[in-house]
Design a protein around this motif. Sequence first.
Motif, PDB file in Angstrom:
ATOM      1  N   GLN A  26      -2.293   1.694   1.497  1.00 36.57           N
ATOM      2  CA  GLN A  26      -2.975   0.435   1.217  1.00 36.57           C
ATOM      3  C   GLN A  26      -2.031  -0.517   0.508  1.00 36.57           C
ATOM      4  OE1 GLN A  26      -6.229   0.734  -1.528  1.00 36.57           O
ATOM      5  NE2 GLN A  26      -6.913  -1.373  -1.225  1.00 36.57           N
ATOM      6  N   THR A  27      -1.938  -1.713   0.958  1.00 35.25           N
ATOM      7  CA  THR A  27      -1.031  -2.790   0.526  1.00 35.25           C
ATOM      8  C   THR A  27       0.426  -2.415   0.766  1.00 35.25           C
ATOM      9  OG1 THR A  27      -0.560  -4.406  -1.211  1.00 35.25           O
ATOM     10  CG2 THR A  27      -0.752  -2.140  -1.912  1.00 35.25           C
ATOM     11  N   ASN A  28       1.158  -3.361   1.319  1.00 31.67           N
ATOM     12  CA  ASN A  28       2.568  -3.139   1.659  1.00 31.67           C
ATOM     13  C   ASN A  28       3.459  -3.401   0.447  1.00 31.67           C
ATOM     14  OD1 ASN A  28       5.070  -2.914   2.794  1.00 31.67           O
ATOM     15  ND2 ASN A  28       4.905  -4.731   4.101  1.00 31.67           N
ATOM     16  N   LYS A 109       6.087 -11.887  -3.186  1.00 30.63           N
ATOM     17  CA  LYS A 109       4.792 -11.270  -2.912  1.00 30.63           C
ATOM     18  C   LYS A 109       3.995 -11.156  -4.207  1.00 30.63           C
ATOM     19  CE  LYS A 109       2.558  -7.118  -0.991  1.00 30.63           C
ATOM     20  NZ  LYS A 109       1.769  -7.772   0.053  1.00 30.63           N
ATOM     21  N   ILE A 111       0.247  -9.807  -6.026  1.00 28.54           N
ATOM     22  CA  ILE A 111      -0.940  -8.964  -5.931  1.00 28.54           C
ATOM     23  C   ILE A 111      -1.774  -9.173  -7.184  1.00 28.54           C
ATOM     24  CG2 ILE A 111      -1.809  -6.598  -5.869  1.00 28.54           C
ATOM     25  CD1 ILE A 111       0.746  -5.770  -4.438  1.00 28.54           C
ATOM     26  N   GLU A 127      -2.497 -10.890  -2.052  1.00 27.78           N
ATOM     27  CA  GLU A 127      -3.300  -9.703  -1.790  1.00 27.78           C
ATOM     28  C   GLU A 127      -4.077  -9.316  -3.046  1.00 27.78           C
ATOM     29  OE1 GLU A 127      -2.486  -5.384   0.398  1.00 27.78           O
ATOM     30  OE2 GLU A 127      -0.940  -6.931   0.315  1.00 27.78           O
ATOM     31  N   LEU A 129      -6.140  -6.150  -5.055  1.00 28.39           N
ATOM     32  CA  LEU A 129      -6.488  -4.740  -5.195  1.00 28.39           C
ATOM     33  C   LEU A 129      -7.699  -4.636  -6.119  1.00 28.39           C
ATOM     34  CD1 LEU A 129      -3.105  -2.804  -5.557  1.00 28.39           C
ATOM     35  CD2 LEU A 129      -4.733  -2.694  -3.668  1.00 28.39           C
TER      36      LEU A 129
END
Length: 349
Positions: A26-28, A109, A111, A127, A129
């Motif tokens: 899950q998630t790059n 990036k 998150i 992204e 989480l």
Amino acid sequence: METMLDYINEEQETLENIIESFDVVQTNVKHVKHCLILATGSSYNACLSAKYYIEETAPVYVQIEEPFNFLHYGKIDPKIDLIIAVSQSGKSTSTIQAVEKLTQTRAIKTIALTSDVKSPITKVVDEVLDLNMGIETVGFVTKGYSATVLNLMLLGLRIAYQNESIDPVIVKRELAELKKAVSQINLVIEKTSEFWLENQEDLSAGSRFIMIGYGPNVGTAKEFETKFTETVRLPSQGFELEAYMHGPYLEANSAHSLFFIENDNVLNERSHALKTYLSEYVAACYTITTSATSEPKTLSLSIEIPEKISPLLLVIPFQYLAYQIAIGKGIDLNKRIFDDFDQILKSKI
């Protein structure tokens, strides 16, 4: 109305569910080598507690910054290739603004780690989480703190796996260690309850609280400071072991209640020596240890746990004691104070 204690009692089940739903892909986060984490308050403390697990497990360097000061005075390292914004509520103004500013100059990036996947912070990152623990309505976060520590550790596991520094066998082994630790939370609560009953009178009479830790449990010490200050509302501080010995010890007097965290580490000897020296100058020296012992004023958890994941368990006694001492002092934690604080100071959206 749910209380702080209700959320403490939900921690084991919540963290077990987080592990059960873990997906290593899950998630790059492939190719991540330098990670900047932005967090404040309990979220910052949780990051300190998880940092050593992440760096020991994955080939990554972790830099943790409090976003407000970093936003106005900080300089981002050009090596940073991932920004993690941690905010349980997802409404931290400074964290949101810092992410926006840092991503204006170059593409990095981002998150967000939050319990509210529709909160304002989710609008400024690539992204999201989910902390996967629901919304904690009590302001003195406990379940959310532990969920943040665990989710950050699991993110470190993802980074390690996706960068091929560990294989599926090691992932399975690490998850088993985390699951074993989490399965003992209720036992820790039970033993802390017994410790509280044995020391209730002295703890309730305390007027100055200090905790001393080392390694990953420096984060635990700082969360002790946050939680006791929020709930007991008396001077409370958490120190790294050696830092306390370079000046703050000069404040020690008969009004001080000191807590020492001890786990399986060679630094125990130095911690024990400090405790022995100060014991005649302060009101009390308490020890929370993972080992089995019957020493007085000691909470003996009698558990085996790797030091790098020990913050998952060692924070529990201080969450519980913060609640009980506050109640013992007649503080109604369900009664909101400074209700207009966030509105006027705009610390949260």
